[in-house]
Design an enzyme around this catalytic site. Structure first.
Site, mmCIF file in Angstrom:
data_model
loop_
_atom_site.group_PDB
_atom_site.id
_atom_site.type_symbol
_atom_site.label_atom_id
_atom_site.label_comp_id
_atom_site.label_asym_id
_atom_site.label_seq_id
_atom_site.Cartn_x
_atom_site.Cartn_y
_atom_site.Cartn_z
ATOM 1 N N LYS A 277 100.492 14.036 -16.360
ATOM 2 C CA LYS A 277 100.445 15.501 -16.390
ATOM 3 C C LYS A 277 100.513 15.999 -17.831
ATOM 4 C CE LYS A 277 102.687 16.549 -11.955
ATOM 5 N NZ LYS A 277 101.544 17.282 -11.392
ATOM 6 N N ARG A 351 100.946 12.686 -1.133
ATOM 7 C CA ARG A 351 100.274 12.319 0.126
ATOM 8 C C ARG A 351 100.356 10.819 0.374
ATOM 9 N NH1 ARG A 351 94.891 15.041 -2.118
ATOM 10 N NH2 ARG A 351 96.500 16.196 -3.242
HETATM 11 N N1 BES Z 1 103.987 17.600 -7.283
HETATM 12 C C1 BES Z 1 102.646 17.957 -7.581
HETATM 13 C C2 BES Z 1 102.287 19.337 -7.078
HETATM 14 C C3 BES Z 1 102.853 20.497 -7.845
HETATM 15 C C4 BES Z 1 102.343 20.820 -9.084
HETATM 16 C C5 BES Z 1 103.821 21.285 -7.287
HETATM 17 C C6 BES Z 1 102.851 21.913 -9.761
HETATM 18 C C7 BES Z 1 104.304 22.385 -7.967
HETATM 19 C C8 BES Z 1 103.819 22.701 -9.208
HETATM 20 C C9 BES Z 1 101.682 16.969 -6.933
HETATM 21 O O1 BES Z 1 102.126 15.664 -6.867
HETATM 22 C C10 BES Z 1 100.450 16.985 -7.747
HETATM 23 O O2 BES Z 1 100.519 16.577 -8.877
HETATM 24 N N2 BES Z 1 99.348 17.429 -7.169
HETATM 25 C C11 BES Z 1 98.127 17.505 -7.864
HETATM 26 C C12 BES Z 1 97.046 17.048 -6.935
HETATM 27 C C13 BES Z 1 95.715 16.829 -7.615
HETATM 28 C C14 BES Z 1 95.778 15.662 -8.558
HETATM 29 C C15 BES Z 1 94.661 16.590 -6.547
HETATM 30 C C16 BES Z 1 97.906 18.963 -8.280
HETATM 31 O O3 BES Z 1 98.268 19.863 -7.515
HETATM 32 O O4 BES Z 1 97.422 19.174 -9.379
HETATM 33 MN MN MN Z 2 101.678 14.600 -8.646
#
Ligand code: BES
Ligand code: MN
Ligand code: ZN
Length: 496
Positions: A277, A351
């Site tokens: 991230k 997921r």
């Molecule tokens: N935990 C995150 C989702 C999230 C991000 C929740 C920011 C709250 C604030 C999740 O694991 C994630 O990183 N999801 C990705 C999915 C994508 C790679 C398809 C996202 O939402 O960017």
């Molecule tokens: Mn994630």
């Protein structure tokens, strides 16, 4: 905080503070009027001077009002009398308690709880007052050297007639259970990743099991490998912290009654893994176990209420980190269900741990399975911070959850699970990919989970936008513990 229920008149309360409401344009509530009469009009004099006109969000603290036995009177603005509905009532309770915690007052009598709030009853008013009072006085100061203790110890909630006492006691019991469930969830979710790792989550679950005589099983890495949970294990590979699968059973229902199963995402820190991230706000990814914290909080509330249901909680717990053992984009794993998954983005890890936990849930022959997860940033884009995203394969379950959320203002909003979106998860190499492209990300994530939940009634709550607040009031919210607990309360009534 200690609570009690009483019916009585405001001028006769011997306590640190009596809290009464004032509607807009200086319209006194019944209790305020009684105080004013006992004070020979001193309250209305104060209002006439223009210090307060009853607007929502305003308060006025009055010391030594003549004619009454309390030390202080707190006036709370209630807004327009005609618009005094659930939201305004709860906001007034929260504001009153917040204001009280800023004073030195240690015990107070709340007369706001006797004001009618259509279409709700006494039980609802007291339940909401107790749970919101607990939430409004919540502090997380475990890591502060200078802790400012809250002086407020005792709250008396007033009802207007003695005939309401039984209904009020019921609401109080429920409200305390929900409030304490929320505080438990907030405490756990607020912990940093260096303290709250998968092993810590497991120990917390064990302690909860001890407290409420629950059955508790914790699967370690070897047991999960033996079962074939390779989607879950793929997420944990890059971390020095070993994953866990936490399973708790609360058995308050009939021996053979099928359980409701709550599954909570327990990523104790989500760095994104190799699909790392960006740095900004990455600290907030300690909240990526909020789903796990909320299902434990709901379990605690249900156990505290001794609901006559069977309830199982499953928490897949892992840390998502990048190291030399970490899963690579393009890696293919076989899930517990037998379906193979091409992991195109290691940041779509929620997921992956959930799909194995959802398959594992089948063995409990559930009446319904509800998973709770901070699953997608896309859900926050879609709904912002007010609504939790709801997805369900069963309309009746969706309706029950929507209604439960409305009742306690912990609302969800339903999004589609249409087959059209399933196509976006196609992989050239495996049965499915773990991402669905740029658009409709909350939906494609839910569609991924749907592939693993065909054997039972299922709902998914995406709490990415509702589990915590950012900015200067950063902290866990305790959502969706109220929604889940209200759902379980209704479920238990329908079962009885
Ligand atoms: N935990 C995150 C989702 C999230 C991000 C929740 C920011 C709250 C604030 C999740 O694991 C994630 O990183 N999801 C990705 C999915 C994508 C790679 C398809 C996202 O939402 O960017
Ligand atoms: Mn994630
Ligand atoms: Zn995540």
């Amino acid at each position: 905080m200690e609570f009690s229920i009483k019916s009585g008149s405001p001028e006769k309360q011997r306590c640190g503070c009596v809290v009464v409401g004032v509607f807009e344009q200086r319209q006194l509530s019944l209790a305020a009027e009684l105080l004013d009469n006992a004070a020979a009009g001193a309250l209305s004099d104060i209002l006439r001077r223009g210090d307060m006109d009853g607007k929502a969000g305003t308060t006025l603290l009055v010391h030594n009002l003549p004619g009454s036995l309390c030390e202080r009177v707190l006036l709370v603005g209630l807004g327009k009398a005609k618009a005094f509905h659930a939201k305004a009532y709860v906001a007034a309770i929260r504001l009153a308690v917040k204001t009280l915690t800023d004073t030195g007052c240690s015990d107070a009598a709340l007369f706001l709880t006797e004001i009618p709030v259509a279409p709700h009853d006494t039980t609802w008013r007291i339940r909401q007052a107790a749970s919101n009072a607990l939430q409004a006085s919540y502090r997380f100061d475990r890591f502060k050297s200078n802790k400012k203790p809250v002086a407020l110890r005792k709250l008396t909630l007033i009802v207007s007639r003695r005939g309401e006492l039984a209904a009020a006691e019921k609401g109080l019991h429920e409200g305390i259970a929900i409030g304490e469930g929320c505080s438990f969830t907030r405490d756990l979710a607020n912990l940093p990743g260096n303290i709250c790792h998968p092993g810590y989550l497991a120990e917390t679950a064990r302690a909860l099991a001890e407290e409420y005589q629950l059955e508790c099983n914790i699967l370690e890495q070897d047991a999960m490998a033996e079962l074939g949970m390779h989607a879950l294990l793929a997420v944990a590979r890059g971390s020095a912290q070993a994953p866990r699968l936490i399973v708790l059973h609360y058995r308050g229902g009939k021996k053979n009654a099928p359980p409701v199963v709550l599954v909570g995402k327990g990523i104790t820190f989500d760095s994104g893994g190799i699909s790392l991230k960006p740095g900004a706000d990455m600290d907030e990814m300690k909240y990526d176990m909020s789903g796990a914290a909320s299902v434990l909080g709901a379990l605690k509330a249900a156990a505290k209420m001794a609901l006559p249901i069977n309830l199982t909680v499953i928490i897949p717990a892992a840390e998502n980190m990048p190291d030399g053992n970490a899963t690579r984009p393009g890696d293919i794993v076989t899930s517990l269900s037998g379906q193979t998954i091409e992991i195109l983005n290691t940041d779509a890890e929620g997921r992956l741990i959930l799909c194995d936990a959802l398959t594992y849930a089948e063995r409990f022959k559930p009446a319904a399975v509800i998973d709770v997860a901070t699953l997608t940033g896309a859900c926050v884009v879609a709904l912002g911070h007010f609504a939790t995203g709801l997805f369900s394969s069963k309309p009746a379950l969706a309706r029950a959850l929507l209604r439960a959320g409305e009742e306690c203002d912990d609302r969800a909003w339903q999004l589609p699970l249409w087959d059209d979106y399933q196509d976006l998860l196609k992989s050239p190499f495996a049965d499915l990919a773990n991402i669905g492209g740029r658009w409709g990300g909350a939906i494609t994530a839910a569609c991924f989970l749907a592939r693993f939940t065909e054997k039972y009634a299922w709902a998914h709550l995406d709490i990415a936008g509702t589990a915590w607040n950012s900015g200067k009031d950063k902290g866990a919210t305790g959502r969706p513990v109220p929604l889940l607990t209200h759902y379980l309360m209704h479920y238990s009534e329908s079962e009885a």
